[in-house]
Scaffold this active site. Structure first.
Site, PDB file in Angstrom:
ATOM      1  N   ARG A 113       0.881  -1.181   0.000  1.00 10.60           N
ATOM      2  CA  ARG A 113       0.000   0.000   0.000  1.00 10.60           C
ATOM      3  C   ARG A 113       0.906   1.214   0.000  1.00 10.60           C
ATOM      4  O   ARG A 113       1.696   1.410   0.932  1.00 10.60           O
ATOM      5  CB  ARG A 113      -0.897   0.002   1.236  1.00 10.60           C
ATOM      6  CG  ARG A 113      -1.530   1.367   1.484  1.00 10.60           C
ATOM      7  CD  ARG A 113      -2.619   1.362   2.513  1.00 10.60           C
ATOM      8  NE  ARG A 113      -3.816   0.722   1.999  1.00 10.60           N
ATOM      9  CZ  ARG A 113      -5.031   0.865   2.544  1.00 10.60           C
ATOM     10  NH1 ARG A 113      -5.198   1.625   3.598  1.00 10.60           N
ATOM     11  NH2 ARG A 113      -6.064   0.256   2.028  1.00 10.60           N
ATOM     12  N   HIS A 140      -7.486   0.872  -6.305  1.00 11.29           N
ATOM     13  CA  HIS A 140      -7.687   0.043  -5.107  1.00 11.29           C
ATOM     14  C   HIS A 140      -8.409  -1.248  -5.541  1.00 11.29           C
ATOM     15  O   HIS A 140      -9.571  -1.472  -5.209  1.00 11.29           O
ATOM     16  CB  HIS A 140      -8.512   0.831  -4.074  1.00 11.29           C
ATOM     17  CG  HIS A 140      -8.454   0.269  -2.686  1.00 11.29           C
ATOM     18  ND1 HIS A 140      -7.699  -0.829  -2.350  1.00 11.29           N
ATOM     19  CD2 HIS A 140      -9.081   0.659  -1.527  1.00 11.29           C
ATOM     20  CE1 HIS A 140      -7.848  -1.080  -1.049  1.00 11.29           C
ATOM     21  NE2 HIS A 140      -8.682  -0.198  -0.538  1.00 11.29           N
ATOM     22  N   GLN A 143     -10.183  -3.810  -2.954  1.00 12.89           N
ATOM     23  CA  GLN A 143     -11.461  -3.315  -2.433  1.00 12.89           C
ATOM     24  C   GLN A 143     -12.579  -3.594  -3.433  1.00 12.89           C
ATOM     25  O   GLN A 143     -13.649  -4.091  -3.074  1.00 12.89           O
ATOM     26  CB  GLN A 143     -11.357  -1.808  -2.159  1.00 12.89           C
ATOM     27  CG  GLN A 143     -12.663  -1.201  -1.675  1.00 12.89           C
ATOM     28  CD  GLN A 143     -13.050  -1.670  -0.278  1.00 12.89           C
ATOM     29  OE1 GLN A 143     -12.259  -1.591   0.644  1.00 12.89           O
ATOM     30  NE2 GLN A 143     -14.265  -2.175  -0.140  1.00 12.89           N
ATOM     31  N   ASP A 236     -17.150   7.567  -1.252  1.00  9.21           N
ATOM     32  CA  ASP A 236     -15.845   7.447  -0.575  1.00  9.21           C
ATOM     33  C   ASP A 236     -15.508   8.826  -0.012  1.00  9.21           C
ATOM     34  O   ASP A 236     -16.154   9.825  -0.361  1.00  9.21           O
ATOM     35  CB  ASP A 236     -14.787   6.981  -1.607  1.00  9.21           C
ATOM     36  CG  ASP A 236     -13.405   6.790  -0.998  1.00  9.21           C
ATOM     37  OD1 ASP A 236     -13.303   6.602   0.235  1.00  9.21           O
ATOM     38  OD2 ASP A 236     -12.407   6.833  -1.764  1.00  9.21           O
ATOM     39  N   CYS A 276     -16.287   2.147   0.879  1.00 12.16           N
ATOM     40  CA  CYS A 276     -15.138   1.281   1.151  1.00 12.16           C
ATOM     41  C   CYS A 276     -14.671   1.385   2.602  1.00 12.16           C
ATOM     42  O   CYS A 276     -13.972   0.509   3.083  1.00 12.16           O
ATOM     43  CB  CYS A 276     -14.005   1.616   0.192  1.00 12.16           C
ATOM     44  SG  CYS A 276     -13.538   3.351   0.225  1.00 12.16           S
ATOM     45  N   ARG A 304     -13.507  -8.292   2.138  1.00  7.80           N
ATOM     46  CA  ARG A 304     -12.077  -8.080   1.861  1.00  7.80           C
ATOM     47  C   ARG A 304     -11.303  -9.353   2.208  1.00  7.80           C
ATOM     48  O   ARG A 304     -10.420  -9.781   1.472  1.00  7.80           O
ATOM     49  CB  ARG A 304     -11.530  -6.903   2.692  1.00  7.80           C
ATOM     50  CG  ARG A 304     -12.097  -5.538   2.337  1.00  7.80           C
ATOM     51  CD  ARG A 304     -11.637  -5.063   0.964  1.00  7.80           C
ATOM     52  NE  ARG A 304     -10.189  -5.022   0.852  1.00  7.80           N
ATOM     53  CZ  ARG A 304      -9.426  -4.008   1.270  1.00  7.80           C
ATOM     54  NH1 ARG A 304      -9.968  -2.935   1.777  1.00  7.80           N
ATOM     55  NH2 ARG A 304      -8.103  -4.054   1.127  1.00  7.80           N
TER      56      ARG A 304
HETATM   57  N1  NVA Z   1      -9.819   7.013  -1.385  1.00  6.35           N
HETATM   58  C1  NVA Z   1      -9.464   6.548  -0.063  1.00  6.35           C
HETATM   59  C2  NVA Z   1      -9.741   5.081   0.053  1.00  6.35           C
HETATM   60  C3  NVA Z   1      -9.473   4.498   1.427  1.00  6.35           C
HETATM   61  C4  NVA Z   1      -9.712   3.040   1.500  1.00  6.35           C
HETATM   62  C5  NVA Z   1      -7.993   6.836   0.190  1.00  6.35           C
HETATM   63  O1  NVA Z   1      -7.183   6.618  -0.715  1.00  6.35           O
HETATM   64  O2  NVA Z   1      -7.668   7.294   1.283  1.00  6.35           O
HETATM   65  N1   CP Z   2     -11.100   0.199   2.681  1.00  4.58           N
HETATM   66  C1   CP Z   2      -9.822   0.097   3.085  1.00  4.58           C
HETATM   67  O1   CP Z   2      -8.911  -0.166   2.305  1.00  4.58           O
HETATM   68  O2   CP Z   2      -9.659   0.268   4.423  1.00  4.58           O
HETATM   69  P1   CP Z   2      -8.276   0.466   5.185  1.00  4.58           P
HETATM   70  O3   CP Z   2      -7.725   1.794   4.769  1.00  4.58           O
HETATM   71  O4   CP Z   2      -8.658   0.422   6.638  1.00  4.58           O
HETATM   72  O5   CP Z   2      -7.348  -0.655   4.816  1.00  4.58           O
END
Ligand code: NVA
Ligand code: CP
Length: 317
Positions: A113, A140, A143, A236, A276, A304
């Site tokens: 990540r 992502h 997800q 989101d 998400c 997930r």
């Molecule tokens: N768009 C959000 C998704 C989190 C799961 C981010 O990148 O922070």
């Molecule tokens: N939705 C998601 O990826 O959650 P986290 O940021 O908690 O991993």
């Protein structure tokens, strides 16, 4: 569950949904369904990854991704190894390529990540083991794979549905466009004009939709018009990880895009609400809708685990 018919996945990276044909993503969902049934049954787990190790590199925070991957590896008989990028030599300037080569000598897969999507592509290029994208600024995919499992559970199919995403044209919007094209759903992205999805991602999604036949990827700026006939209303956060300093400034532009009870009146009566997570109640979604009967957000979060176990089982076996 017969993984011997899944040889075509072995050793593959899972970086973007665009890299997999729809029929193959549906096979992964079928594996996820079998694994999920095992978690609820008399035989709790299947150790198809016995003795294998997944290195999990995090440059951003996580609750769901970290816990579901780590738990998933354990349930499959292996080990998930949490690695904060700031503790790795990567945080002190060791290259992605060298990191990929070194980790390939120790472990059987890497989940990452991070911010820059090209770092994940570089890791995948230089690693000799599968690389799984646990979120970048651009995409992502894990997800959205879990989301289509959830949609299939609630709607009985992923084909021919109208999925409407309201908010920032971000990593979630991009992966949903790819997922929609691959799983046969129509996707509408409804964003303020300053926050539309990337043109490149939009063009790629439209090309995929044409390849898979019959689905559309549309843009809309009016929320009420967008959610008309929606089977799924998705949102989101307005400021993603790494954009926290923009949060206040973004509020003004996104306020009309909040998913709330008034907006839901325009959608189909049996529409499901998805997010998400993590969510900000009172910003992108009202508390009554997030905590209400149409929301399926915790099913998404649970899935997930099952969807990622399926990915790991087929690529790391
Ligand atoms: N768009 C959000 C998704 C989190 C799961 C981010 O990148 O922070
Ligand atoms: N939705 C998601 O990826 O959650 P986290 O940021 O908690 O991993």
């Amino acid at each position: 569950m017969d993984l011997s018919t899944m040889e075509h996945f072995r050793g593959k990276d899972f970086v973007s949904l665009k890299d997999f044909r729809g029929e193959h993503l549906k096979q992964i969902l079928d594996v996820a369904v079998s694994l999920k049934a095992m978690n609820h049954g008399a035989i709790p787990h299947t150790h198809v990854l016995r003795g294998k190790v997944l290195a999990m590199i995090f440059s951003k925070s996580s609750t769901r991704t970290r816990v579901s991957f780590e738990t998933g590896m354990w349930q499959l008989g292996g080990l998930g190894q949490f690695l904060s990028s700031s503790d790795l030599q990567l945080g002190r300037g060791e290259t992605i390529a060298d990191t990929a080569k070194v980790l390939s000598r120790y472990v059987d897969g890497i989940m990452i990540r991070t911010f820059d999507h090209s770092d994940v592509e570089a890791l995948a290029e230089h690693a000799e083991i599968p690389v799984i994208n646990g979120l970048t600024d651009l995409l992502h995919p894990c997800q959205v794979l879990a989301d289509f499992l959830t949609i299939r559970e609630h709607k009985g199919t992923t084909e021919g549905l109208n999925i409407v995403y309201l908010g920032d044209g971000n990593n979630m919007a991009h992966s949903l466009m790819f997922g929609g094209a691959r799983f046969g759903s129509h996707i509408t992205i409804c964003s303020p004009k300053e926050y539309l999805p990337s043109e490149t991602m939009l063009n790629q999604a439209r090309a995929l939709a044409a390849e898979e036949e019959g689905t559309e990827v549309s843009l809309e700026t009016d929320p009420a018009a967008a959610v008309k006939n929606a089977d799924i209303v998705y949102t989101d956060v307005w400021a993603s990880m790494g954009q926290d300093q923009e949060r206040e400034a973004r509020h003004g532009a996104f306020k009309p895009y909040q998913v709330n009870a008034e907006l839901m009146q325009y959608a189909k009566e049996d529409a499901c609400v998805m997010h998400c997570l993590p969510a900000h109640r009172g910003e992108e979604i009202s508390a009554d809708v997030l905590d209400g009967p149409q929301a399926i957000v915790f099913d998404q979060a649970e899935n997930r685990l099952h969807a990622q176990k399926a990915v790991m089982a087929v690529v790391m076996r």
